[in-house]
Write a protein that holds these residues in place. Structure first.
Motif, PDB file in Angstrom:
ATOM      1  N   LEU A 190       0.828  -1.210   0.000  1.00  0.00           N
ATOM      2  CA  LEU A 190       0.000   0.000   0.000  1.00  0.00           C
ATOM      3  C   LEU A 190       0.862   1.261   0.000  1.00  0.00           C
ATOM      4  O   LEU A 190       0.443   2.296  -0.498  1.00  0.00           O
ATOM      5  N   GLY A 191       2.068   1.156   0.557  1.00  0.00           N
ATOM      6  CA  GLY A 191       2.981   2.299   0.561  1.00  0.00           C
ATOM      7  C   GLY A 191       3.570   2.590  -0.803  1.00  0.00           C
ATOM      8  O   GLY A 191       3.941   3.721  -1.101  1.00  0.00           O
ATOM      9  N   SER A 192       3.670   1.586  -1.663  1.00  0.00           N
ATOM     10  CA  SER A 192       4.188   1.781  -3.021  1.00  0.00           C
ATOM     11  C   SER A 192       3.408   0.894  -3.990  1.00  0.00           C
ATOM     12  O   SER A 192       3.933  -0.087  -4.503  1.00  0.00           O
ATOM     13  N   PRO A 193       2.145   1.238  -4.245  1.00  0.00           N
ATOM     14  CA  PRO A 193       1.284   0.365  -5.050  1.00  0.00           C
ATOM     15  C   PRO A 193       1.755   0.181  -6.493  1.00  0.00           C
ATOM     16  O   PRO A 193       1.455  -0.846  -7.102  1.00  0.00           O
ATOM     17  N   ASP A 194       2.498   1.125  -7.040  1.00  0.00           N
ATOM     18  CA  ASP A 194       2.977   0.980  -8.414  1.00  0.00           C
ATOM     19  C   ASP A 194       4.022  -0.125  -8.542  1.00  0.00           C
ATOM     20  O   ASP A 194       4.214  -0.691  -9.614  1.00  0.00           O
ATOM     21  N   ASP A 195       4.705  -0.434  -7.440  1.00  0.00           N
ATOM     22  CA  ASP A 195       5.736  -1.473  -7.446  1.00  0.00           C
ATOM     23  C   ASP A 195       5.195  -2.852  -7.078  1.00  0.00           C
ATOM     24  O   ASP A 195       5.926  -3.833  -7.128  1.00  0.00           O
ATOM     25  N   TRP A 196       3.939  -2.916  -6.663  1.00  0.00           N
ATOM     26  CA  TRP A 196       3.376  -4.155  -6.145  1.00  0.00           C
ATOM     27  C   TRP A 196       2.077  -4.520  -6.852  1.00  0.00           C
ATOM     28  O   TRP A 196       0.995  -4.285  -6.320  1.00  0.00           O
ATOM     29  N   PRO A 197       2.129  -5.139  -8.021  1.00  0.00           N
ATOM     30  CA  PRO A 197       0.875  -5.637  -8.600  1.00  0.00           C
ATOM     31  C   PRO A 197       0.310  -6.749  -7.698  1.00  0.00           C
ATOM     32  O   PRO A 197       1.040  -7.376  -6.934  1.00  0.00           O
ATOM     33  N   VAL A 198      -0.980  -6.973  -7.789  1.00  0.00           N
ATOM     34  CA  VAL A 198      -1.636  -7.965  -6.934  1.00  0.00           C
ATOM     35  C   VAL A 198      -0.996  -9.348  -7.116  1.00  0.00           C
ATOM     36  O   VAL A 198      -0.823 -10.086  -6.145  1.00  0.00           O
ATOM     37  N   LYS A 199      -0.595  -9.677  -8.339  1.00  0.00           N
ATOM     38  CA  LYS A 199       0.061 -10.974  -8.576  1.00  0.00           C
ATOM     39  C   LYS A 199       1.336 -11.115  -7.754  1.00  0.00           C
ATOM     40  O   LYS A 199       1.647 -12.180  -7.232  1.00  0.00           O
ATOM     41  N   ARG A 200       2.090 -10.037  -7.647  1.00  0.00           N
ATOM     42  CA  ARG A 200       3.342 -10.086  -6.874  1.00  0.00           C
ATOM     43  C   ARG A 200       3.040 -10.274  -5.390  1.00  0.00           C
ATOM     44  O   ARG A 200       3.723 -11.049  -4.712  1.00  0.00           O
TER      45      ARG A 200
END
Length: 103
Positions: A60-70
């Motif tokens: 949640l702090g860096s949503p662009d770096d964390w797709p749901v799949k990851r």
């Protein structure tokens, strides 16, 4: 990269602490106090398994770096398990949370 086999036992803890300090200071993660997360999300995430919590806050702090799949891959679960856990806590889906946290 540190290798315990190349160090004496007295050097290892000191070098490990130094390496951890370097990694932590170079990380680009927002502290939780700077994240704007609605209270009901915090409460719901707090009721999820502890192993999920730090990953979710980081995502949640860096949503662009964390797709749901990851997120699912790191947690070793599939998306339906994640969504089911969120529904049980009356939380929106993770992808919805990401969209709202980017706004």
């Amino acid at each position: 990269m540190l290798s315990h086999g190349q160090l004496s036992d007295s050097q290892f803890p000191w070098l490990l602490r130094r390496e951890l300090r370097r990694v932590v200071t170079s990380a680009k993660v927002l502290p939780l106090s700077r994240l704007v997360i609605p209270q009901e999300w915090l409460t719901g995430i707090g009721r999820l398994p502890r192993s999920w919590q730090s990953i979710l806050f980081g995502a949640l702090g860096s949503p662009d770096d964390w797709p749901v799949k990851r997120v699912c891959a790191v947690l070793s679960i599939d998306r339906s398990t994640l969504d089911r856990g969120f529904r049980r806590q009356s939380l929106p889906t993770l992808s919805t949370m990401f969209r709202m946290s980017r706004a």
